[in-house]
Design an enzyme around this catalytic site. Sequence first.
Site, PDB file in Angstrom:
ATOM      1  N   GLU A 229      20.728 -35.924  33.730  1.00  0.00           N
ATOM      2  CA  GLU A 229      20.515 -35.824  32.280  1.00  0.00           C
ATOM      3  C   GLU A 229      20.180 -34.373  31.993  1.00  0.00           C
ATOM      4  O   GLU A 229      19.030 -33.947  32.152  1.00  0.00           O
ATOM      5  CB  GLU A 229      19.367 -36.754  31.850  1.00  0.00           C
ATOM      6  CG  GLU A 229      19.606 -38.226  32.147  1.00  0.00           C
ATOM      7  CD  GLU A 229      20.643 -38.857  31.205  1.00  0.00           C
ATOM      8  OE1 GLU A 229      20.966 -38.238  30.179  1.00  0.00           O
ATOM      9  OE2 GLU A 229      21.124 -39.953  31.526  1.00  0.00           O
ATOM     10  N   CYS A 263      16.389 -32.000  24.037  1.00  0.00           N
ATOM     11  CA  CYS A 263      17.713 -31.797  24.646  1.00  0.00           C
ATOM     12  C   CYS A 263      18.835 -32.077  23.670  1.00  0.00           C
ATOM     13  O   CYS A 263      19.905 -31.490  23.774  1.00  0.00           O
ATOM     14  CB  CYS A 263      17.860 -32.685  25.877  1.00  0.00           C
ATOM     15  SG  CYS A 263      17.584 -34.425  25.526  1.00  0.00           S
TER      16      CYS A 263
END
Length: 495
Positions: A229, A263
């Site tokens: 991720e 993010c």
Amino acid sequence: MTALAYSADHTDDESPQPEERLMRLLTAQQAACRADPMPDRATRIRRLDLLHNALLDNRERLIAAVSTDFSNRAAAETELAEILPVLESIAYYRKRSRRFMKSRRRHAGLTLMPARVEIRYQPLGVVGIVVPWNFPIMLALSPLVGALAAGNRAMLKVSEFAPATGDLLGQIIAGLYAEDEVTVVTGGVEVATAFTKLPFDHLVFTGSTEVGKIVMRAAAENLTPVTLELGGKSPAIIHEDFPIDEAARRIAFGKGINAGQVCIAPDYVLCPRAHVRAFCDAFAAAFRKNYPTLRDNADYTAIINDEQKHRLEECLDDARIGGATLIALNPADDELQDTRKMPMILALDTTDEMMVRREEIFGPILPIIAYDSLEEAIGYINDRPRPLALYYFDWDKGRAETVLNRTHSGGACINDTMSQAVADDIPFGGVGASGMGHYHGEEGFRTFSKAKGVVRKGRIDPISFIGPPWNNLAFRAVKAVQKLRFRRRRISDPN
Ligand code: NAD
């Protein structure tokens, strides 16, 4: 920092070598997996319920710990973006685990009949989870929930840059689970390096793309499958027909959360050239409304540490020297020098060479890039590494469909930012430079399970009739049937 795992009795191990200490923890978890390789649903639900209650019981402490790490993090952000999503995820798997755990019947085909063909979903074993600092609760516990729902055990390596939260999570987890069930490890790069070299059955790494490459190399040595991720530059494209005030308001909300240290925060905006000025004005107005002051405003989150703040300031200096126009949004003109807070900065007239255009921003800076046609905007995105998120603002569904089909991104959201991460029932994960694999939703359960294909034969064994010597009647009959099915039935011109 040296390695430290939280054992159930809260005693620290004095072992000088992180490798030894970590290997001992992994070996204990592996042995526990072997003793109970297929935990039943009740066991899995019990593990999830323990976490659910602990989140409710420790809500205030968790909010305070994260705020300590950031020197100020809005309590509502910790509540909404860290605690609530984990509670939702627990509720999601609680409700669906029976269905997800069930074996699935598959087609046997003429060749295998009579037989039963199925997929069984088996826990992988021990899952390693490496956590970044920006959402130190959610990014630790959300993968953990998926791993536990799928029947695994887990070791978590929390971030050295969110030590108060990491320590508290360690204490909480040690109070809930046996060390061979779930355990938390703290420490810096040395510990992280040793951790990612362990022969886990699966490794989830959340962090930067650069470190992701190192982690994948380490995992390759053990052939440990990885879910990466990672980060990247997530664009927000505004179509010229979309009301610019509305787009600015929605983007300002997404970019303001955690002061852009997310993010999936919009990294830059692709704005129709004629609307750039209007966008800046509307964004400034929305930001001022959300954060009328910055310095003493508990709602506005600070930058995690001096190093990150310097990195962001360096980005700004680089843009300034290159000739960019920087608009600082600091509604009450607060003095921020002696704090770790930064104003929101809109960056205009940037070029491809500047750091703000080359590197993931991960903070309160928003480059606005003017474009002249949608084709050009799509081309700009496709010329660059595939982002984690893509945001497109347009009421026209046909054009939105075109943008979705012609661009790659981990996830996408039409007419808003960030919401795709909140949807429990869809997978979350990057593509290309922004990562690989998924968690959340059914895909998360599958990520943490081995889909084992099983064929079960019955009492009747066709091979005893069909098998060698091959010139027997039954085999000739099968051959005749196959000939009828395939050879005589050519697919008419596939072109
Ligand atoms: P980072 O890559 O510096 O660190 C992440 C973790 O990796 C930490 O626990 C750290 O201890 C560990 N680590 C550091 N060096 C290591 C090494 N050499 N070997 C093994 N492990 C190592 O990332 P960060 O600064 O904590 O987080 C910010 C980054 O994370 C941004 O790029 C952001 O986009 C990304 N991120 C991605 C997601 C997502 O869901 N895709 C979510 C949050 C953050």
